[in-house]
Write a protein that holds these residues in place. Structure first.
Motif, PDB file in Angstrom:
ATOM      1  N   SER A   1       0.855  -1.194   0.000  1.00  0.00           N
ATOM      2  CA  SER A   1       0.000   0.000   0.000  1.00  0.00           C
ATOM      3  C   SER A   1       0.884   1.235   0.000  1.00  0.00           C
ATOM      4  O   SER A   1       2.061   1.185   0.347  1.00  0.00           O
ATOM      5  N   GLY A   2       0.292   2.360  -0.409  1.00  0.00           N
ATOM      6  CA  GLY A   2       1.003   3.626  -0.410  1.00  0.00           C
ATOM      7  C   GLY A   2       1.543   3.994  -1.775  1.00  0.00           C
ATOM      8  O   GLY A   2       1.221   3.358  -2.789  1.00  0.00           O
ATOM      9  N   GLU A   3       2.389   5.018  -1.779  1.00  0.00           N
ATOM     10  CA  GLU A   3       2.919   5.528  -3.041  1.00  0.00           C
ATOM     11  C   GLU A   3       4.248   6.219  -2.779  1.00  0.00           C
ATOM     12  O   GLU A   3       4.403   6.942  -1.797  1.00  0.00           O
ATOM     13  N   GLY A   4       5.203   5.982  -3.675  1.00  0.00           N
ATOM     14  CA  GLY A   4       6.504   6.625  -3.543  1.00  0.00           C
ATOM     15  C   GLY A   4       7.358   6.355  -4.756  1.00  0.00           C
ATOM     16  O   GLY A   4       6.846   6.067  -5.847  1.00  0.00           O
ATOM     17  N   GLU A   5       8.676   6.421  -4.546  1.00  0.00           N
ATOM     18  CA  GLU A   5       9.611   6.107  -5.623  1.00  0.00           C
ATOM     19  C   GLU A   5      10.934   5.657  -5.027  1.00  0.00           C
ATOM     20  O   GLU A   5      11.257   5.964  -3.871  1.00  0.00           O
ATOM     21  N   VAL A   6      11.675   4.912  -5.837  1.00  0.00           N
ATOM     22  CA  VAL A   6      13.037   4.534  -5.498  1.00  0.00           C
ATOM     23  C   VAL A   6      13.927   5.059  -6.616  1.00  0.00           C
ATOM     24  O   VAL A   6      13.579   4.951  -7.803  1.00  0.00           O
ATOM     25  N   GLU A   7      15.039   5.655  -6.229  1.00  0.00           N
ATOM     26  CA  GLU A   7      15.991   6.209  -7.192  1.00  0.00           C
ATOM     27  C   GLU A   7      17.324   5.493  -7.040  1.00  0.00           C
ATOM     28  O   GLU A   7      17.863   5.415  -5.926  1.00  0.00           O
TER      29      GLU A   7
ATOM     30  N   VAL B   1      17.867   5.858  -3.085  1.00  0.00           N
ATOM     31  CA  VAL B   1      17.081   6.750  -2.245  1.00  0.00           C
ATOM     32  C   VAL B   1      15.635   6.280  -2.322  1.00  0.00           C
ATOM     33  O   VAL B   1      15.128   5.991  -3.409  1.00  0.00           O
ATOM     34  N   LEU B   2      15.000   6.186  -1.174  1.00  0.00           N
ATOM     35  CA  LEU B   2      13.597   5.794  -1.105  1.00  0.00           C
ATOM     36  C   LEU B   2      12.787   7.002  -0.641  1.00  0.00           C
ATOM     37  O   LEU B   2      13.165   7.667   0.335  1.00  0.00           O
ATOM     38  N   ARG B   3      11.703   7.281  -1.351  1.00  0.00           N
ATOM     39  CA  ARG B   3      10.833   8.406  -1.012  1.00  0.00           C
ATOM     40  C   ARG B   3       9.395   7.909  -0.883  1.00  0.00           C
ATOM     41  O   ARG B   3       8.933   7.155  -1.737  1.00  0.00           O
ATOM     42  N   ALA B   4       8.728   8.355   0.166  1.00  0.00           N
ATOM     43  CA  ALA B   4       7.324   7.991   0.374  1.00  0.00           C
ATOM     44  C   ALA B   4       6.462   9.237   0.213  1.00  0.00           C
ATOM     45  O   ALA B   4       6.558  10.161   1.011  1.00  0.00           O
ATOM     46  N   PHE B   5       5.643   9.251  -0.840  1.00  0.00           N
ATOM     47  CA  PHE B   5       4.707  10.360  -1.049  1.00  0.00           C
ATOM     48  C   PHE B   5       3.458  10.164  -0.201  1.00  0.00           C
ATOM     49  O   PHE B   5       2.876  11.123   0.284  1.00  0.00           O
ATOM     50  N   LYS B   6       3.045   8.904  -0.047  1.00  0.00           N
ATOM     51  CA  LYS B   6       1.993   8.486   0.877  1.00  0.00           C
ATOM     52  C   LYS B   6       2.584   7.324   1.662  1.00  0.00           C
ATOM     53  O   LYS B   6       3.375   6.544   1.123  1.00  0.00           O
ATOM     54  N   GLN B   7       2.221   7.193   2.910  1.00  0.00           N
ATOM     55  CA  GLN B   7       2.783   6.114   3.727  1.00  0.00           C
ATOM     56  C   GLN B   7       2.713   4.791   2.985  1.00  0.00           C
ATOM     57  O   GLN B   7       1.672   4.436   2.426  1.00  0.00           O
TER      58      GLN B   7
END
Length: 134
Positions: free
Chosen positions: A65-71, A96-102
């Motif tokens: 669940s959730g939303e993000g990106e990995v770079e 780098v891991l980023r969470a836009f929504k949990q």
């Protein structure tokens, strides 16, 4: 046979919260279970943005669940993460891991974690961290 309940495990010392406030991880399967890998349910908190480099472990991550990106830092490519996405750090990828929504993630590590690992200054887990007891 090993049977564990996530909700029960979250109430024990199997739940580890990162000192930097980016994530928490409930470690359901660890090195002492003798399966050759560890299995965790990890929550990446909304707004988290942090660098990791697992130099001692390989990891597979499945987003539930959730939303993000990995770079990936070697080439600057960014990959969206949403429910159903899996990313596999098969080359000890610095990322780098980023969470836009949990995000709620199912994670597998090889070699298995001992239990109390948190990221060191390089963004890695040490090989011989303190084990979880009980």
């Amino acid at each position: 046979m090993i049977v564990r309940d996530l909700a029960e495990a979250e109430k024990t010392n199997r739940r580890i919260v990162s000192p930097d406030g980016n994530w928490e991880s409930t470690r359901l399967l660890l090195k002492d279970d003798n399966m050759g890998f560890s299995f965790h349910i990890t929550t990446i908190y909304e707004g988290a943005d942090f660098q990791m480099h697992y130099q001692n472990h390989l990891e597979s991550v499945f987003c539930m669940s959730g939303e993000g990106e990995v770079e990936t830092l070697v080439d600057g490519k960014r990959y969206p993460i949403k429910p159903g996405t899996v990313y596999i750090l098969d080359k000890h990828d610095e990322h780098v891991l980023r969470a836009f929504k949990q995000m709620k993630m199912a994670c597998v590590f090889n070699p298995p974690l001992n239990g109390k690992e948190v990221h060191n200054t390089d963004g890695a887990y040490e090989l011989e961290a303190e084990p979880v007891t009980g």
